[in-house]
Write a protein that holds these residues in place. Structure first.
Motif, mmCIF file in Angstrom:
data_model
loop_
_atom_site.group_PDB
_atom_site.id
_atom_site.type_symbol
_atom_site.label_atom_id
_atom_site.label_comp_id
_atom_site.label_asym_id
_atom_site.label_seq_id
_atom_site.Cartn_x
_atom_site.Cartn_y
_atom_site.Cartn_z
ATOM 1 N N ARG A 1 0.869 -1.188 0.000
ATOM 2 C CA ARG A 1 0.000 0.000 0.000
ATOM 3 C C ARG A 1 0.903 1.234 0.000
ATOM 4 O O ARG A 1 1.769 1.363 0.878
ATOM 5 C CB ARG A 1 -0.863 -0.028 1.256
ATOM 6 C CG ARG A 1 -1.834 1.123 1.346
ATOM 7 C CD ARG A 1 -2.780 0.900 2.490
ATOM 8 N NE ARG A 1 -2.163 1.223 3.788
ATOM 9 C CZ ARG A 1 -2.847 1.300 4.943
ATOM 10 N NH1 ARG A 1 -4.156 1.049 4.952
ATOM 11 N NH2 ARG A 1 -2.239 1.596 6.065
ATOM 12 N N PHE A 2 0.726 2.096 -0.972
ATOM 13 C CA PHE A 2 1.545 3.313 -1.064
ATOM 14 C C PHE A 2 0.774 4.470 -0.456
ATOM 15 O O PHE A 2 -0.312 4.814 -0.933
ATOM 16 C CB PHE A 2 1.881 3.625 -2.530
ATOM 17 C CG PHE A 2 2.930 2.699 -3.081
ATOM 18 C CD1 PHE A 2 2.625 1.372 -3.390
ATOM 19 C CD2 PHE A 2 4.221 3.135 -3.278
ATOM 20 C CE1 PHE A 2 3.593 0.513 -3.889
ATOM 21 C CE2 PHE A 2 5.202 2.290 -3.775
ATOM 22 C CZ PHE A 2 4.889 0.972 -4.080
ATOM 23 N N ARG A 3 1.306 5.045 0.613
ATOM 24 C CA ARG A 3 0.669 6.198 1.250
ATOM 25 C C ARG A 3 1.459 7.453 0.928
ATOM 26 O O ARG A 3 2.680 7.463 1.103
ATOM 27 C CB ARG A 3 0.646 6.012 2.766
ATOM 28 C CG ARG A 3 -0.583 5.341 3.289
ATOM 29 C CD ARG A 3 -0.607 5.305 4.803
ATOM 30 N NE ARG A 3 0.516 4.554 5.361
ATOM 31 C CZ ARG A 3 1.522 5.097 6.019
ATOM 32 N NH1 ARG A 3 1.609 6.415 6.190
ATOM 33 N NH2 ARG A 3 2.495 4.343 6.514
ATOM 34 N N PRO A 4 0.812 8.515 0.453
ATOM 35 C CA PRO A 4 1.544 9.750 0.194
ATOM 36 C C PRO A 4 2.246 10.216 1.469
ATOM 37 O O PRO A 4 1.677 10.119 2.562
ATOM 38 C CB PRO A 4 0.462 10.735 -0.217
ATOM 39 C CG PRO A 4 -0.693 9.902 -0.622
ATOM 40 C CD PRO A 4 -0.618 8.635 0.167
ATOM 41 N N SER A 5 3.482 10.661 1.334
ATOM 42 C CA SER A 5 4.237 11.079 2.503
ATOM 43 C C SER A 5 5.189 12.199 2.092
ATOM 44 O O SER A 5 5.081 12.742 0.990
ATOM 45 C CB SER A 5 5.007 9.875 3.054
ATOM 46 O OG SER A 5 5.720 10.240 4.210
ATOM 47 N N TYR A 6 6.128 12.498 2.983
ATOM 48 C CA TYR A 6 7.078 13.554 2.649
ATOM 49 C C TYR A 6 8.510 13.119 2.957
ATOM 50 O O TYR A 6 8.808 12.695 4.082
ATOM 51 C CB TYR A 6 6.779 14.829 3.441
ATOM 52 C CG TYR A 6 7.877 15.844 3.264
ATOM 53 C CD1 TYR A 6 7.978 16.567 2.068
ATOM 54 C CD2 TYR A 6 8.858 16.040 4.233
ATOM 55 C CE1 TYR A 6 9.016 17.460 1.864
ATOM 56 C CE2 TYR A 6 9.895 16.925 4.047
ATOM 57 C CZ TYR A 6 9.965 17.631 2.857
ATOM 58 O OH TYR A 6 10.991 18.501 2.636
ATOM 59 N N PHE A 7 9.363 13.166 1.978
ATOM 60 C CA PHE A 7 10.815 13.088 2.177
ATOM 61 C C PHE A 7 11.417 14.188 1.318
ATOM 62 O O PHE A 7 10.950 14.393 0.191
ATOM 63 C CB PHE A 7 11.368 11.722 1.751
ATOM 64 C CG PHE A 7 10.840 10.581 2.569
ATOM 65 C CD1 PHE A 7 11.299 10.354 3.858
ATOM 66 C CD2 PHE A 7 9.863 9.742 2.054
ATOM 67 C CE1 PHE A 7 10.795 9.312 4.623
ATOM 68 C CE2 PHE A 7 9.353 8.700 2.810
ATOM 69 C CZ PHE A 7 9.817 8.484 4.104
ATOM 70 N N PRO A 8 12.402 14.884 1.811
ATOM 71 C CA PRO A 8 12.920 16.050 1.069
ATOM 72 C C PRO A 8 13.553 15.676 -0.268
ATOM 73 O O PRO A 8 13.605 16.495 -1.174
ATOM 74 C CB PRO A 8 13.992 16.627 2.007
ATOM 75 C CG PRO A 8 13.756 15.996 3.329
ATOM 76 C CD PRO A 8 13.099 14.693 3.080
ATOM 77 N N PHE A 9 14.043 14.428 -0.375
ATOM 78 C CA PHE A 9 14.791 14.066 -1.587
ATOM 79 C C PHE A 9 13.947 13.374 -2.654
ATOM 80 O O PHE A 9 14.458 12.960 -3.689
ATOM 81 C CB PHE A 9 16.011 13.198 -1.232
ATOM 82 C CG PHE A 9 15.818 12.355 0.002
ATOM 83 C CD1 PHE A 9 16.167 12.852 1.253
ATOM 84 C CD2 PHE A 9 15.278 11.085 -0.090
ATOM 85 C CE1 PHE A 9 15.977 12.094 2.400
ATOM 86 C CE2 PHE A 9 15.088 10.318 1.054
ATOM 87 C CZ PHE A 9 15.440 10.833 2.308
ATOM 88 N N THR A 10 12.646 13.203 -2.384
ATOM 89 C CA THR A 10 11.769 12.588 -3.393
ATOM 90 C C THR A 10 10.510 13.432 -3.570
ATOM 91 O O THR A 10 10.047 14.086 -2.631
ATOM 92 C CB THR A 10 11.364 11.158 -2.982
ATOM 93 O OG1 THR A 10 11.055 11.164 -1.583
ATOM 94 C CG2 THR A 10 12.466 10.164 -3.265
#
Ligand code: DAH
Length: 345
Positions: A245-254
């Motif tokens: 399951r892909f949940r939208p999230s936050y990483f600075p490099f993607t």
């Protein structure tokens, strides 16, 4: 008196003849020639003899004493030689004997998981690369779109050595290294297993842990490639029935970024204590490589796209082998480690 001497001589000679070891030889010497020995006792009785008898008996006793002493000395030499020969014979090393069993160590569960991940990705054409554990702020953060003072730095409690050097908090640092090292700016397909460090320590976190990073850069790389790759990865590690399951999230490099959950392999998604009744377990961070990251590391974001992912190998090992406390992985307790010496796991 003379008879007595002759009798002593006869007995002594006979006993000497039968004597077969150094200990009994010594006993014999004491018995006849010692301070309280039989011959010595006779010498002490000389005073009771007449003037005429004294020299005759005296020389006879001396003769017998000398004779016995000689025999004892040569017998002693002979027995010593025999003893050494026997010792050498019994201590001879038989090189044909099987050796005593060597206790072999077993492969650490984390190394097992690393090897499994490496085999899988190498079979898909990836290179396995590594980077320094003592990393610069530049590679750990700045080249990954995390400039100094960026609030997202708070997500990772770090061990700084100086203001420029720290123990890397993520294997993502090697993304930037791989891009910078690639002088031709050609496509990249790598995984990076390795140690990472953060300021945390409890049953599910250790100050030192292991991650594996993945990075693919090429023309026309899309989210479909990321999704397909992670599906193959997770099904291989946790079983064919695993769902993602892909949940939208936050990483600075993607950008976009996703956290990836896998269906709980314990309850199959129904809900249990392992997945906290949700049916899902959060396992990976991932996303499409941010154009800024491509740019600062020398790749033209108009030509190239890419995907990246990162996951904790310790957690993967814990799930795979049912380990409940992460600290067990680092305690070096042989009783724990021996359990991974089996061929069937
Ligand atoms: N480095 C992240 C962490 O340690 C995990 C991660 C997230 C790696 C997204 C990635 C990614 O490559 O694209 O929390």
């Amino acid at each position: 008196m003379k008879d007595k001497i002759e009798e002593i001589e006869k007995n002594a000679l006979q006993e000497l003849d039968n004597c077969s070891n150094l200990k009994s030889l010594e006993d014999l010497r004491v018995k006849y020639l010692g301070k309280k020995g039989e011959l010595t006792a006779l010498l002490k009785m000389m005073g009771t003899l007449s003037k005429e008898e004294r020299p005759v008996i005296g020389s006879l006793v001396n003769k017998v004493r000398d004779e016995l002493e000689d025999i004892i000395t040569s017998k002693e030499k002979e027995l010593k030689k025999k003893e050494i020969a026997e010792k050498l014979e019994s201590e001879k090393i038989d090189v044909t004997l099987p050796s005593s069993k060597i206790r072999r160590g077993s492969k650490h569960p984390i190394n097992r998981v690393i090897e499994e991940v490496e085999d899988l990705f190498v079979s898909m054409g990836y290179d396995v690369v590594s980077g320094p554990e003592l990393e610069t702020d530049e590679y750990c953060f700045e080249r990954l779109n995390l400039p100094k003072g960026h609030p997202a730095r708070d997500m990772q409690d770090s061990f700084y050595i100086t203001t420029e050097y720290l123990l890397r908090t993520q294997t993502s640092a090697v993304q930037a290294r791989a891009m910078m090292d690639n002088k031709e700016k050609s496509p990249i397909r790598i995984i990076v297993p390795g140690k990472t460090y953060r300021r945390e320590d409890d049953a599910t976190h250790s100050h030192q842990f292991n991650q594996v990073e993945g990075l693919v850069i090429d023309k026309n790389i899309t989210f479909a490639d990321l999704k397909g790759t992670l599906e193959v990865f997770m099904k291989h590690m946790l079983g064919e029935n695993t769902k993602l399951r892909f949940r939208p999230s936050y990483f600075p490099f993607t950008e976009p970024s996703y956290e990836v959950d896998v269906s709980c392999f314990k309850c199959g998604g129904k809900g249990c204590n392992l997945c906290k009744q949700t049916g899902w377990i959060e396992l990976l961070g991932s996303g499409m490589v941010h154009p800024n990251v491509l740019r600062v590391n020398g790749y033209d974001p108009d030509k190239y796209t890419g995907f990246a992912f990162g996951t904790g190998l310790d957690r993967l090992a814990m799930f795979k082998y049912g380990i409940t406390d992460m600290r067990l992985l680092y305690a070096n307790d042989v009783r724990f480690l021996e359990q991974f010496d089996r061929k069937d796991i």
